[in-house]
Design an enzyme around this catalytic site. Structure first.
Site, PDB file in Angstrom:
ATOM      1  N   LYS A  35      -9.959  24.265   9.824  1.00 60.09           N
ATOM      2  CA  LYS A  35      -8.764  23.455  10.087  1.00 60.09           C
ATOM      3  C   LYS A  35      -7.609  24.353  10.556  1.00 60.09           C
ATOM      4  CE  LYS A  35      -6.748  19.556   7.643  1.00 60.09           C
ATOM      5  NZ  LYS A  35      -6.491  18.995   6.320  1.00 60.09           N
ATOM      6  N   GLU A 154       7.317  12.287  -1.030  1.00 57.98           N
ATOM      7  CA  GLU A 154       7.480  12.021   0.394  1.00 57.98           C
ATOM      8  C   GLU A 154       7.293  10.523   0.650  1.00 57.98           C
ATOM      9  OE1 GLU A 154       8.536  13.960   2.886  1.00 57.98           O
ATOM     10  OE2 GLU A 154       8.417  11.974   3.769  1.00 57.98           O
ATOM     11  N   PHE A 155       8.165   9.974   1.487  1.00 62.62           N
ATOM     12  CA  PHE A 155       8.097   8.525   1.728  1.00 62.62           C
ATOM     13  C   PHE A 155       7.690   8.182   3.158  1.00 62.62           C
ATOM     14  CE2 PHE A 155      11.150   9.180  -1.752  1.00 62.62           C
ATOM     15  CZ  PHE A 155      10.530   8.426  -2.746  1.00 62.62           C
ATOM     16  N   LEU A 156       7.175   9.168   3.910  1.00 59.96           N
ATOM     17  CA  LEU A 156       6.842   8.877   5.314  1.00 59.96           C
ATOM     18  C   LEU A 156       5.674   7.901   5.431  1.00 59.96           C
ATOM     19  CD1 LEU A 156       4.066  10.606   6.063  1.00 59.96           C
ATOM     20  CD2 LEU A 156       5.683  12.474   6.183  1.00 59.96           C
ATOM     21  N   LYS A 210       8.280   7.528  -6.769  1.00 59.32           N
ATOM     22  CA  LYS A 210       7.297   7.423  -5.687  1.00 59.32           C
ATOM     23  C   LYS A 210       6.315   6.271  -5.939  1.00 59.32           C
ATOM     24  CE  LYS A 210       4.581   8.163  -2.379  1.00 59.32           C
ATOM     25  NZ  LYS A 210       4.698   8.441  -0.980  1.00 59.32           N
ATOM     26  N   ASN A 214       5.960   2.530  -3.794  1.00 59.06           N
ATOM     27  CA  ASN A 214       4.724   2.006  -3.189  1.00 59.06           C
ATOM     28  C   ASN A 214       4.242   0.736  -3.887  1.00 59.06           C
ATOM     29  OD1 ASN A 214       4.639   3.866  -1.201  1.00 59.06           O
ATOM     30  ND2 ASN A 214       2.848   4.978  -1.937  1.00 59.06           N
ATOM     31  N   GLY A 263      -4.074  -1.751   3.241  1.00 60.46           N
ATOM     32  CA  GLY A 263      -5.107  -0.715   3.123  1.00 60.46           C
ATOM     33  C   GLY A 263      -4.441   0.645   3.175  1.00 60.46           C
ATOM     34  N   CYS A 266      -2.652   5.128   0.596  1.00 60.00           N
ATOM     35  CA  CYS A 266      -1.563   5.191  -0.388  1.00 60.00           C
ATOM     36  C   CYS A 266      -1.484   3.981  -1.311  1.00 60.00           C
ATOM     37  CB  CYS A 266      -0.241   5.380   0.339  1.00 60.00           C
ATOM     38  SG  CYS A 266      -0.280   6.800   1.429  1.00 60.00           S
ATOM     39  N   ARG A 334      -9.129   4.740   5.974  1.00 58.27           N
ATOM     40  CA  ARG A 334      -9.282   4.651   4.520  1.00 58.27           C
ATOM     41  C   ARG A 334      -8.857   3.271   4.017  1.00 58.27           C
ATOM     42  NH1 ARG A 334      -6.423  10.230   2.886  1.00 58.27           N
ATOM     43  NH2 ARG A 334      -5.295   9.745   4.787  1.00 58.27           N
TER      44      ARG A 334
HETATM   45  C1  UGA Z   1       3.043   3.812   2.615  1.00 57.37           C
HETATM   46  C2  UGA Z   1       4.564   3.669   2.415  1.00 57.37           C
HETATM   47  O1  UGA Z   1       5.081   2.680   3.314  1.00 57.37           O
HETATM   48  C3  UGA Z   1       5.272   5.001   2.661  1.00 57.37           C
HETATM   49  O2  UGA Z   1       6.658   4.871   2.380  1.00 57.37           O
HETATM   50  C4  UGA Z   1       4.660   6.068   1.726  1.00 57.37           C
HETATM   51  O3  UGA Z   1       5.233   7.338   1.933  1.00 57.37           O
HETATM   52  C5  UGA Z   1       3.166   6.160   2.007  1.00 57.37           C
HETATM   53  O4  UGA Z   1       2.562   4.870   1.765  1.00 57.37           O
HETATM   54  C6  UGA Z   1       2.590   7.202   1.064  1.00 57.37           C
HETATM   55  O5  UGA Z   1       2.548   6.966  -0.136  1.00 57.37           O
HETATM   56  O6  UGA Z   1       2.283   8.308   1.518  1.00 57.37           O
HETATM   57  P1  UGA Z   1       1.417   3.860   4.753  1.00 57.37           P
HETATM   58  O7  UGA Z   1       0.282   3.811   3.776  1.00 57.37           O
HETATM   59  O8  UGA Z   1       1.381   4.849   5.857  1.00 57.37           O
HETATM   60  O9  UGA Z   1       2.810   4.126   3.985  1.00 57.37           O
HETATM   61  O10 UGA Z   1       1.459   2.430   5.429  1.00 57.37           O
HETATM   62  P2  UGA Z   1       2.430   1.169   5.452  1.00 57.37           P
HETATM   63  O11 UGA Z   1       3.104   1.086   6.756  1.00 57.37           O
HETATM   64  O12 UGA Z   1       3.270   1.119   4.258  1.00 57.37           O
HETATM   65  O13 UGA Z   1       1.356  -0.017   5.412  1.00 57.37           O
HETATM   66  C7  UGA Z   1       0.468  -0.190   4.325  1.00 57.37           C
HETATM   67  C8  UGA Z   1      -0.377  -1.415   4.499  1.00 57.37           C
HETATM   68  O14 UGA Z   1       0.390  -2.595   4.285  1.00 57.37           O
HETATM   69  C9  UGA Z   1      -1.031  -1.590   5.856  1.00 57.37           C
HETATM   70  O15 UGA Z   1      -2.379  -1.967   5.660  1.00 57.37           O
HETATM   71  C10 UGA Z   1      -0.242  -2.707   6.504  1.00 57.37           C
HETATM   72  O16 UGA Z   1      -0.985  -3.438   7.445  1.00 57.37           O
HETATM   73  C11 UGA Z   1       0.115  -3.546   5.294  1.00 57.37           C
HETATM   74  N1  UGA Z   1       1.314  -4.401   5.493  1.00 57.37           N
HETATM   75  C12 UGA Z   1       2.542  -3.834   5.646  1.00 57.37           C
HETATM   76  C13 UGA Z   1       1.172  -5.784   5.472  1.00 57.37           C
HETATM   77  O17 UGA Z   1       0.071  -6.331   5.322  1.00 57.37           O
HETATM   78  N2  UGA Z   1       2.302  -6.550   5.610  1.00 57.37           N
HETATM   79  C14 UGA Z   1       3.529  -6.020   5.771  1.00 57.37           C
HETATM   80  O18 UGA Z   1       4.509  -6.797   5.875  1.00 57.37           O
HETATM   81  C15 UGA Z   1       3.657  -4.620   5.794  1.00 57.37           C
END
Ligand code: UGA
Length: 438
Positions: A35, A154-156, A210, A214, A263, A266, A334
């Site tokens: 990597k 981290e909240f990204l 954190k 989530n 999904g 996280c 995932r």
């Molecule tokens: C999430 C959090 O949003 C981040 O703030 C956090 O840092 C991250 O986990 C982590 O713990 O590292 P992420 O898993 O990248 O980020 O994805 P999201 O954009 O939050 O979406 C998660 C899931 O929720 C997706 O499957 C999405 O399709 C679903 N979703 C989201 C819905 O079904 N409806 C919505 O209104 C929003």
């Protein structure tokens, strides 16, 4: 200022590259030599918009470097971030073996004061365990070097990781001593966040923040999915209900989009882990148990609609699936709801022709294998398919040519798992449209 970031996964690599981009000297460390070699050659381990550019730019400028040697990297580093994986164990709790191995190695090799900050999502009390591991390693060396631990979750979001990191809503920092707080303050200075958006607190509260963030977001999604299912039964439109409630600023219009279930790496993992943590303290997080149960059911919603339309036996039928990743702009598969749907369609005797702009390689190699036929483009997936299932709302799926699709599909039926299509318009084009909660 020099820092070390251990772990070149999503969080580590994005953090390292972004810190370098604001002028900090960063060494990204990983035990995986392959990597590291790839990164040195500009090959990214993940797909993330803007990441390659920022990694290559900072690597070439010399501010960002890659190494497998943690002991060497931390010399002169003021902060070492732990951003290694915390995979869920069988009981749902986060496995800390990688985090603690890094802490041990830091204790064995450090030669000056250092702040060891966890960036991985780690259960409450991990800060104490990291401290203990470093102290034990120092004791074995008969060293009394000072150090501090910190929690800097981290909240990204995947798919917007670089942007989120460079323009954070807030930074949460758990620290227990002033010297460490000052170093962290200096580190985040380039991000120019006003005072109240950098929130200092104790370490357990930062760790808890954190998970709570989530868990709250997952709760909004499951809540809305539950309501959407009821909307359908009572003849209401979940899109309108969403717009109606989202305009109340106390509720907000984000994360209330009904769909096929959340999904990713996280939400599913973190909801499980916090439930598990609560159990170990003898407490039942009842709301989150329901959030999880609703989400598991929601992944079956779209195929249930397919069966309602075509009957339970789908043998001899073929379905086009648009989107495989758990959300757009990522190749991350995932816990992707698509996996559940593919298995269910196949179990009912159907074949699946899938197309995803980015995630097909990942899907084929690790998650779905040859269970589906991978197609060259969205239209190719629809050739002679009995119906179309929209699973992930990638931009390129939002405005297809319905007249072209009408000719390719055997039946003009669309199962829209993200409510991205206008039912009225589709009806005019002769399509039957099924959505979530509408
Ligand atoms: C999430 C959090 O949003 C981040 O703030 C956090 O840092 C991250 O986990 C982590 O713990 O590292 P992420 O898993 O990248 O980020 O994805 P999201 O954009 O939050 O979406 C998660 C899931 O929720 C997706 O499957 C999405 O399709 C679903 N979703 C989201 C819905 O079904 N409806 C919505 O209104 C929003």
């Amino acid at each position: 200022m020099k820092i070390t970031v251990v772990g070149t996964g999503y969080v580590g690599l994005v953090s390292g590259a972004c810190f370098a981009d604001v002028g900090i000297e960063v060494v990204c460390v990983d035990i995986d030599q392959k990597k590291i070699d790839k990164l040195k050659n500009g090959i990214m381990p993940i797909y993330e918009p803007g990441l390659e550019e920022i990694v290559v730019r900072n690597y070439e400028s010399g501010r960002l470097s890659f190494s497998t040697n943690l002991g060497e990297a931390i010399q002169d580093s003021e902060v070492a971030f732990i951003a290694v994986g915390t995979p869920p164990g069988e009981d749902g709790s986060a496995d800390l073996k990688y985090v603690l191995a890094v802490a041990d190695e830091i204790g064995k090799t450090m030669s000056d004061y250092i702040v060891v900050a966890t960036k991985s999502t780690v259960p409450v009390t991990t800060g104490c365990k990291v401290k203990e591991a470093i102290q034990n390693a120092l004791d074995k060396r008969k060293s009394d070097l000072p150090f501090a631990v910190a929690s800097n979750p981290e909240f990204l979001k995947e798919g917007a990781a670089v942007e989120d990191f460079l323009k954070p809503d807030r930074i949460v920092i758990g620290v227990e001593e002033e010297r460490a707080e000052e170093i962290m303050r200096r580190l985040y200075k380039p991000f120019q966040l006003s005072g109240d958006r950098i929130i200092y607190m104790d370490i357990p509260s930062a760790e808890m923040t954190k998970y709570t963030a989530n868990a709250m977001l997952a709760t909004k999604i499951s809540f809305m999915n539950d309501i959407a299912n009821l909307c359908e039964l009572v003849g209401a439109d979940a899109n309108m209900v969403r717009a109606g409630i989202g305009s109340d600023p106390r509720i907000g219009n984000k994360f209330i989009y009904p769909g096929v279930g959340y999904g990713g790496s996280c939400f599913p993992k973190d909801v499980k882990a916090i439930i598990r943590t609560a159990k170990t303290y003898g407490y039942d997080l009842r709301v989150l148990q329901s959030v999880e149960a609703v989400n598991e059911d929601q992944k079956h919603t779209l195929v249930k609609k397919v069966k309602k339309h075509f009957g339970d036996d789908l043998s001899g039928m073929t379905f086009a699936m648009w989107g495989l990743s758990f959300k757009p702009n990522t190749d991350d598969m995932r816990e992707a709801p698509a996996i559940v749907m593919i298995n269910e369609l196949r179990a009912a005797g159907a074949k699946v022709k899938a197309y995803d702009p980015i995630a097909m390689e990942e899907a084929k190699e690790v998650y779905v294998g040859d269970k589906v036929t991978y197609c060259d483009d969205a239209y190719d997936a629809c050739v002679d398919a009995d119906a179309l299932l929209l699973v992930t709302e990638w931009s390129e799926f939002r405005m297809p040519s319905w007249s072209a699709l009408g000719k390719l599909l055997t039946n003009k039926v669309v199962f829209d798992g993200r409510n991205i299509y206008d039912r009225k318009y589709l009806k005019e084009m002769g399509f039957e449209h099924y959505g979530i909660g509408i």
